[in-house]
Write an enzyme that holds these catalytic residues in place. Structure first.
Site, short mmCIF file in Angstrom:
data_model
loop_
_atom_site.label_atom_id
_atom_site.label_comp_id
_atom_site.label_asym_id
_atom_site.label_seq_id
_atom_site.Cartn_x
_atom_site.Cartn_y
_atom_site.Cartn_z
N LEU A 4 0.85 -1.19 0.00
CA LEU A 4 0.00 0.00 0.00
C LEU A 4 0.88 1.24 0.00
O LEU A 4 1.48 1.58 1.02
CB LEU A 4 -0.91 0.01 1.23
CG LEU A 4 -1.80 -1.22 1.43
CD1 LEU A 4 -2.59 -1.10 2.73
CD2 LEU A 4 -2.74 -1.41 0.24
N GLU A 5 0.96 1.89 -1.14
CA GLU A 5 1.76 3.11 -1.29
C GLU A 5 1.05 4.06 -2.24
O GLU A 5 0.35 3.63 -3.17
CB GLU A 5 3.14 2.80 -1.86
CG GLU A 5 4.00 1.87 -1.03
CD GLU A 5 5.36 1.63 -1.69
OE1 GLU A 5 6.18 2.56 -1.67
OE2 GLU A 5 5.58 0.52 -2.20
#
Length: 244
Positions: free
Chosen positions: A147-148
């Site tokens: 998750l970025e």
């Protein structure tokens, strides 16, 4: 006395010499500092590994960006596990996933597959694509989701929408694997969509050189510049506590 040519103390050639001397000293100090910074960044950081505590071990996470990897040399460099990028979104497959998965396994490393979660695609669609490429496999590490915001699509849906899509992704993958997904949460993502304390999943945290301050983590990514035998250029170095 009118018309005197006596020089004031500190003026003339002596002052010029002092200025040149201090200028040279500053140049030398700046060059020395620059050299120390260069040596720290390019020599010390890539080769530094923290002391391991009980139950900890070194690993890496890789994708096609690392090019061809000599996994046998990686394994001999005290690396015991690898998380390998499999997919992104609903239709992108890392072109070296199969090659890296096979090579890491043949070298005796524990292997896990990860998916880069995009903000502009339904979570269930992303989960099905991930499972098509990385189906449940006995003996593998738990699957992981990355998750970025960096490298993500330009869309920035609301928090409620992202939570719902992420929940859909986790539900589909975890039902298939029968295990909780490991969650890598970038600081940028956490600032926009706080999830670390919401998801109740094994956490994979990134903290440059410093151990995470809390105990609630499974994996710690030190940085992305590590030198590991068998890999050209830098790679993400990780420490795992126990098994995922």
């Amino acid at each position: 006395m009118s018309g005197s040519s006596v020089a004031e103390p500190g003026n003339g050639p002596e002052r010029s010499r002092r200025r040149r001397t201090w200028f040279l000293i500053r140049v030398v100090l700046v060059a020395l500092l620059a050299g120390l910074v260069w040596a720290w960044w390019f020599l010390w950081v890539p080769n530094w590994r923290p002391s391991l505590r009980d139950g900890e071990r070194y690993g890496i996470d890789v994708s096609a960006h690392q090019g061809t990897i000599d996994w046998e040399r990686v394994a001999r460099d005290d690396i015991t596990f690898a998380y390998i990028k499999a997919t992104e979104g609903r239709d992108f497959t890392d072109r070296r996933f199969e090659e890296n998965w096979r090579g890491a396994g043949e070298a005796g490393l524990d292997r896990g597959a990860y998916h880069f979660f995009t903000l502009c695609t339904p979570g269930a669609d992303q989960a099905r694509h991930f499972l098509d490429v990385a189906p449940p496999q006995s003996g593998a590490l738990a699957p992981a989701v990355d998750l970025e915001l960096a490298g993500n699509c330009g869309a920035r849906p609301g928090t409620t929408e992202i939570y719902a899509q992420l929940d859909d992704f986790l539900k589909v993958v975890e039902e298939a694997w029968g295990r909780k997904v490991v969650v890598y949460v970038g600081d940028d993502f956490e600032r926009a969509y706080p999830v670390r304390h919401r998801l109740d999943r094994p956490l994979w945290l990134r903290r440059f050189l410093l151990r995470p301050g809390s105990d609630g983590w499974l994996m710690w990514q030190l940085h992305g510049y590590a030198h590991v035998d068998g890999i050209a250029g830098g790679v993400d170095l990780d420490v795992m506590r126990g098994l995922s």
